[in-house]
Design a protein around this motif. Structure first.
Motif, mmCIF file in Angstrom:
data_model
loop_
_atom_site.group_PDB
_atom_site.id
_atom_site.type_symbol
_atom_site.label_atom_id
_atom_site.label_comp_id
_atom_site.label_asym_id
_atom_site.label_seq_id
_atom_site.Cartn_x
_atom_site.Cartn_y
_atom_site.Cartn_z
ATOM 1 N N ALA A 92 -1.953 10.980 -7.573
ATOM 2 C CA ALA A 92 -1.593 10.703 -8.332
ATOM 3 C C ALA A 92 -0.124 10.432 -8.164
ATOM 4 C CB ALA A 92 -1.849 11.807 -9.277
ATOM 5 N N GLN A 93 1.231 10.706 -7.344
ATOM 6 C CA GLN A 93 1.757 10.586 -6.777
ATOM 7 C C GLN A 93 2.692 9.367 -6.640
ATOM 8 O OE1 GLN A 93 4.481 13.093 -8.073
ATOM 9 N NE2 GLN A 93 2.322 13.845 -8.747
ATOM 10 N N ASP A 94 1.523 8.637 -5.945
ATOM 11 C CA ASP A 94 1.829 7.391 -5.396
ATOM 12 C C ASP A 94 1.757 6.295 -5.182
ATOM 13 O OD1 ASP A 94 1.881 8.427 -2.463
ATOM 14 O OD2 ASP A 94 -0.390 8.231 -2.294
ATOM 15 N N GLY A 95 0.690 6.446 -6.994
ATOM 16 C CA GLY A 95 1.051 4.666 -8.306
ATOM 17 C C GLY A 95 0.871 4.490 -8.536
ATOM 18 N N GLU A 96 -0.154 3.164 -8.910
ATOM 19 C CA GLU A 96 -0.628 2.920 -10.861
ATOM 20 C C GLU A 96 -1.663 1.808 -9.970
ATOM 21 O OE1 GLU A 96 -0.114 4.341 -13.623
ATOM 22 O OE2 GLU A 96 1.299 5.296 -12.179
ATOM 23 N N ASP A 97 -1.910 1.677 -8.122
ATOM 24 C CA ASP A 97 -2.565 0.492 -8.679
ATOM 25 C C ASP A 97 -3.876 1.181 -9.073
ATOM 26 O OD1 ASP A 97 -4.861 0.790 -6.034
ATOM 27 O OD2 ASP A 97 -3.663 -1.539 -6.324
ATOM 28 N N THR A 98 -5.077 -0.040 -9.722
ATOM 29 C CA THR A 98 -6.131 0.010 -10.385
ATOM 30 C C THR A 98 -7.029 0.880 -9.364
ATOM 31 O OG1 THR A 98 -5.436 -1.334 -11.363
ATOM 32 C CG2 THR A 98 -7.437 -0.823 -11.912
ATOM 33 N N LEU A 99 -7.462 0.175 -8.153
ATOM 34 C CA LEU A 99 -8.286 0.820 -7.814
ATOM 35 C C LEU A 99 -8.392 2.330 -7.399
ATOM 36 C CD1 LEU A 99 -11.119 1.052 -5.766
ATOM 37 C CD2 LEU A 99 -9.384 0.285 -3.873
ATOM 38 N N LEU A 100 -6.659 2.849 -7.289
ATOM 39 C CA LEU A 100 -6.602 4.340 -6.942
ATOM 40 C C LEU A 100 -6.545 4.944 -8.094
ATOM 41 C CD1 LEU A 100 -5.260 6.282 -4.491
ATOM 42 C CD2 LEU A 100 -2.829 5.402 -5.741
ATOM 43 N N ARG A 101 -6.395 4.775 -9.118
ATOM 44 C CA ARG A 101 -6.261 5.542 -10.178
ATOM 45 C C ARG A 101 -7.990 5.722 -10.633
ATOM 46 N NH1 ARG A 101 -2.926 1.846 -13.424
ATOM 47 N NH2 ARG A 101 -4.954 1.153 -13.513
ATOM 48 N N GLU A 102 -8.563 5.021 -10.645
ATOM 49 C CA GLU A 102 -10.553 5.275 -10.185
ATOM 50 C C GLU A 102 -11.111 6.036 -9.482
ATOM 51 O OE1 GLU A 102 -12.615 1.181 -9.473
ATOM 52 O OE2 GLU A 102 -11.119 0.160 -10.817
ATOM 53 N N HIS A 103 -10.612 6.126 -7.921
ATOM 54 C CA HIS A 103 -10.411 6.978 -7.345
ATOM 55 C C HIS A 103 -9.748 8.617 -7.337
ATOM 56 C CE1 HIS A 103 -12.507 4.804 -4.404
ATOM 57 N NE2 HIS A 103 -11.168 3.866 -3.839
ATOM 58 N N ILE A 104 -8.873 8.324 -8.525
ATOM 59 C CA ILE A 104 -8.495 9.721 -8.127
ATOM 60 C C ILE A 104 -9.532 10.079 -9.289
ATOM 61 C CG2 ILE A 104 -6.726 10.578 -10.457
ATOM 62 C CD1 ILE A 104 -4.666 8.515 -8.721
ATOM 63 N N GLU A 105 -9.982 9.381 -10.877
ATOM 64 C CA GLU A 105 -10.969 10.140 -11.774
ATOM 65 C C GLU A 105 -12.024 10.794 -10.731
ATOM 66 O OE1 GLU A 105 -10.919 11.022 -14.742
ATOM 67 O OE2 GLU A 105 -9.253 10.349 -14.832
ATOM 68 N N GLU A 106 -12.127 10.115 -9.640
ATOM 69 C CA GLU A 106 -13.549 9.826 -8.832
ATOM 70 C C GLU A 106 -13.542 11.318 -8.688
ATOM 71 O OE1 GLU A 106 -15.303 6.152 -8.033
ATOM 72 O OE2 GLU A 106 -13.765 6.939 -6.783
ATOM 73 N N ALA A 107 -12.510 12.075 -7.644
ATOM 74 C CA ALA A 107 -11.937 13.371 -7.046
ATOM 75 C C ALA A 107 -12.016 14.010 -8.238
ATOM 76 C CB ALA A 107 -10.800 12.918 -6.539
ATOM 77 N N ARG A 108 -11.842 13.397 -9.813
ATOM 78 C CA ARG A 108 -11.182 14.802 -10.437
ATOM 79 C C ARG A 108 -12.793 15.512 -10.498
ATOM 80 N NH1 ARG A 108 -6.049 12.511 -13.613
ATOM 81 N NH2 ARG A 108 -4.606 13.403 -11.552
ATOM 82 N N ASP A 109 -13.780 13.823 -11.451
ATOM 83 C CA ASP A 109 -14.900 14.303 -11.023
ATOM 84 C C ASP A 109 -15.866 14.792 -10.358
ATOM 85 O OD1 ASP A 109 -14.558 13.344 -13.937
ATOM 86 O OD2 ASP A 109 -15.414 11.655 -12.744
ATOM 87 N N LEU A 110 -15.361 14.563 -9.102
ATOM 88 C CA LEU A 110 -16.046 15.305 -7.792
ATOM 89 C C LEU A 110 -15.589 16.968 -7.234
ATOM 90 C CD1 LEU A 110 -17.653 15.808 -5.358
ATOM 91 C CD2 LEU A 110 -15.843 14.399 -3.958
ATOM 92 N N ALA A 111 -14.137 17.455 -8.295
ATOM 93 C CA ALA A 111 -14.120 17.942 -8.002
ATOM 94 C C ALA A 111 -13.978 19.207 -8.914
ATOM 95 C CB ALA A 111 -12.340 18.261 -8.391
ATOM 96 N N ALA A 112 -14.316 18.729 -10.562
ATOM 97 C CA ALA A 112 -15.111 19.828 -11.676
ATOM 98 C C ALA A 112 -16.675 20.101 -10.547
ATOM 99 C CB ALA A 112 -15.128 18.737 -12.905
ATOM 100 N N ILE A 113 -17.254 19.251 -10.267
ATOM 101 C CA ILE A 113 -18.692 19.357 -9.558
ATOM 102 C C ILE A 113 -18.361 20.573 -8.463
ATOM 103 C CG2 ILE A 113 -20.926 18.625 -9.046
ATOM 104 C CD1 ILE A 113 -19.779 15.745 -10.202
ATOM 105 N N LEU A 114 -17.769 20.270 -7.583
ATOM 106 C CA LEU A 114 -17.660 21.278 -6.897
ATOM 107 C C LEU A 114 -17.425 22.548 -7.074
ATOM 108 C CD1 LEU A 114 -16.033 19.576 -3.660
ATOM 109 C CD2 LEU A 114 -17.932 19.827 -4.406
ATOM 110 N N ARG A 115 -16.613 23.457 -7.972
ATOM 111 C CA ARG A 115 -15.705 24.245 -8.786
ATOM 112 C C ARG A 115 -17.438 25.050 -9.208
ATOM 113 N NH1 ARG A 115 -11.778 21.215 -11.365
ATOM 114 N NH2 ARG A 115 -10.404 21.038 -9.666
ATOM 115 N N VAL A 116 -18.088 24.037 -10.126
ATOM 116 C CA VAL A 116 -19.497 23.891 -10.651
ATOM 117 C C VAL A 116 -20.103 25.204 -9.463
ATOM 118 C CG1 VAL A 116 -21.977 23.792 -11.420
ATOM 119 C CG2 VAL A 116 -19.591 22.978 -12.585
ATOM 120 N N CYS A 117 -19.979 24.335 -8.027
ATOM 121 C CA CYS A 117 -21.280 24.216 -6.888
ATOM 122 C C CYS A 117 -20.947 26.166 -6.593
ATOM 123 C CB CYS A 117 -21.006 23.840 -5.903
ATOM 124 S SG CYS A 117 -21.854 22.026 -6.242
ATOM 125 N N ILE A 118 -19.459 25.951 -6.798
ATOM 126 C CA ILE A 118 -18.837 27.352 -6.037
ATOM 127 C C ILE A 118 -19.318 28.715 -7.017
ATOM 128 C CG2 ILE A 118 -16.485 29.074 -5.803
ATOM 129 C CD1 ILE A 118 -15.707 25.522 -4.494
#
Length: 127
Positions: A92-118
Motif C-alpha cells: 500500500a505504501q509502494d504505489g498506485e500500480d493497478t495490478l498491485l492494488r488488486e493484490h492488496i485487495e486480495e491480500a486483505r480478503d485473504l487476511a480476513a479469512i485467516l482471521r476467521v480460521c484462527i
C-alpha cells in the motif's frame, strides 16, 4: 475455472477470495518477491532451487498446489497472518500500480479469512 480459498467452517456466507489460476500465480509471485526470492526459480515452479533454501512463514501458501493439496491448519493461518498484513501494508505504501492494488485487495480478503480460521480454529480450504 479458478481457485477459491475459504474457512473450512461450513459457513457458505463467510468470506472467501478467488483467483483465476493465472491470477493466483501472479499473487504468489508478488508474495515471493516481497519475501526476497523469485517463485519461478523454485522447485515445483519451473526452477531447481529447493524450498529448504527459503525461509518464509508464507511457504504453506506460496508452495501450495493449485489443484488439490491439503488444507492449511489454523496454526499455519496464525503464523502467516502477521507477515501477510505487513506485506500488504508495504504494498500500500509502494504505489498506485493497478495490478498491485488488486493484490492488496486480495491480500486483505485473504487476511480476513485467516482471521476467521484462527478465531474458529478451522483450516483454510482451497477449492
Amino acid at each position: 475455472m479458478g481457485l477459491v480459498l475459504h474457512a473450512a467452517d461450513g459457513d457458505v456466507s463467510g468470506p472467501d477470495v478467488s483467483w483465476s489460476y493465472g491470477g493466483f500465480a501472479a499473487f504468489r509471485q508478488c508474495l515471493a518477491q516481497a519475501e526476497g526470492f523469485d517463485l519461478y526459480e523454485m522447485w515445483g515452479f519451473g526452477g531447481e532451487r529447493p524450498w529448504s533454501e527459503v525461509v518464509t512463514v508464507l511457504e504453506p501458501l506460496i508452495d501450495h498446489p493449485d489443484d488439490g493439496g491439503d488444507d492449511l491448519s489454523p496454526a499455519d493461518c496464525a503464523a502467516m497472518l502477521p507477515r501477510l498484513e505487513a506485506i500488504t501494508h508495504q504494498w500500500a505504501q509502494d504505489g498506485e500500480d493497478t495490478l498491485l492494488r488488486e493484490h492488496i485487495e486480495e491480500a486483505r480478503d485473504l487476511a480476513a479469512i485467516l482471521r476467521v480460521c484462527i478465531e474458529k480454529n478451522v483450516s483454510l480450504r482451497f477449492h
